[in-house]
Design a protein around this motif. Sequence first.
Motif, PDB file in Angstrom:
ATOM      1  N   LYS A 110      41.510  46.520  44.619  1.00  0.00           N
ATOM      2  CA  LYS A 110      41.525  45.295  43.826  1.00  0.00           C
ATOM      3  C   LYS A 110      42.509  44.230  44.299  1.00  0.00           C
ATOM      4  O   LYS A 110      42.650  43.194  43.672  1.00  0.00           O
ATOM      5  N   LYS A 162      44.016  41.147  46.104  1.00  0.00           N
ATOM      6  CA  LYS A 162      43.434  39.912  46.611  1.00  0.00           C
ATOM      7  C   LYS A 162      44.352  39.268  47.634  1.00  0.00           C
ATOM      8  O   LYS A 162      45.570  39.335  47.538  1.00  0.00           O
ATOM      9  N   THR A 218      45.993  42.801  52.782  1.00  0.00           N
ATOM     10  CA  THR A 218      46.593  41.594  52.189  1.00  0.00           C
ATOM     11  C   THR A 218      48.116  41.609  52.260  1.00  0.00           C
ATOM     12  O   THR A 218      48.745  40.554  52.161  1.00  0.00           O
TER      13      THR A 218
END
Length: 302
Positions: free
Chosen positions: A49, A51, A96
Amino acid sequence: MATPKLTSAQKLAINYYRAKLNLINIISPRLAAHQAFDLFTKPYGSPRKRKSNAKEKPELLSLFSEGQKMSGYRWRAKPDNEKKLLIIHGFAGSVTAFDRYLIPFQRTGYDVYAYDAPGHGGSGGNRLNVKIYVSLIKTIIKTHGPFDGYMAHSLGGLALMIALHELAMKDRPKVALIAPATESTSAADKFFEFLQLPESLRNAFEKHIERLGGMPLEWYSVSRVLEETSAQILWLHDEDDATTPIGDVYPLLEKNPAHVHFYITKGLGHSSIYRDNKVKRKILDFFEPMEGLSNEGNLEES
């Protein structure tokens, strides 16, 4: 396996697994070992999850590894210089985490590639171990490579070094190892200590690993392949790393292999080390000295 900060619900789950594995071990150590390994390789937290904060959207890539579709990304160099760099994140980590490195790498002529590990991000699968990760990295190199450089963190560092050793390529890429999982035995030690599991189960656990991969646990080691891997290596590690202990690195520091430069920090731990600006500067200079960029805003972005 890193030691996460636990919520009350997670602590209850840990107590449940501890009791379950100890009970099964009384009845069948082999079955308990299978279930312990399954838990050992299950990513925790929310590895699907996270981002990206990168300003530029990447080109989306994909390939198949061990029957699973893997999700990848490419950021083009500015300007194009026909160089390629692969970023490899750690267990329960994310591509990320390295957003702040993208623009500097692009500006020094690297096309930057990265893939979500199995069980992470958009990639298929729900478990991650060294064998699976080595297979993916070798597939990435064969599909998109050869690469001029690699930057790998934690489990990604161990998997990368084994992959490079097995591929036995003659080129000498630059490799930045950030807190690599130097010895798999240490990861297992922490796992068993964390869950307070008995030595009898540890013996069955190691036999299970050898049945699965054909090699003993200690075979999965950066130390084993380091001297025989053709690469220029920058090894960054923190003295206070509680996940990949510095003690595993000391024997290598004493050997002082000619193709490895060690950079030891203090107080940054396992996951903050690559966010530190001095560490970032060290990594970027290793790949390509960037005179004149040290005061630019993009270098200091998080």
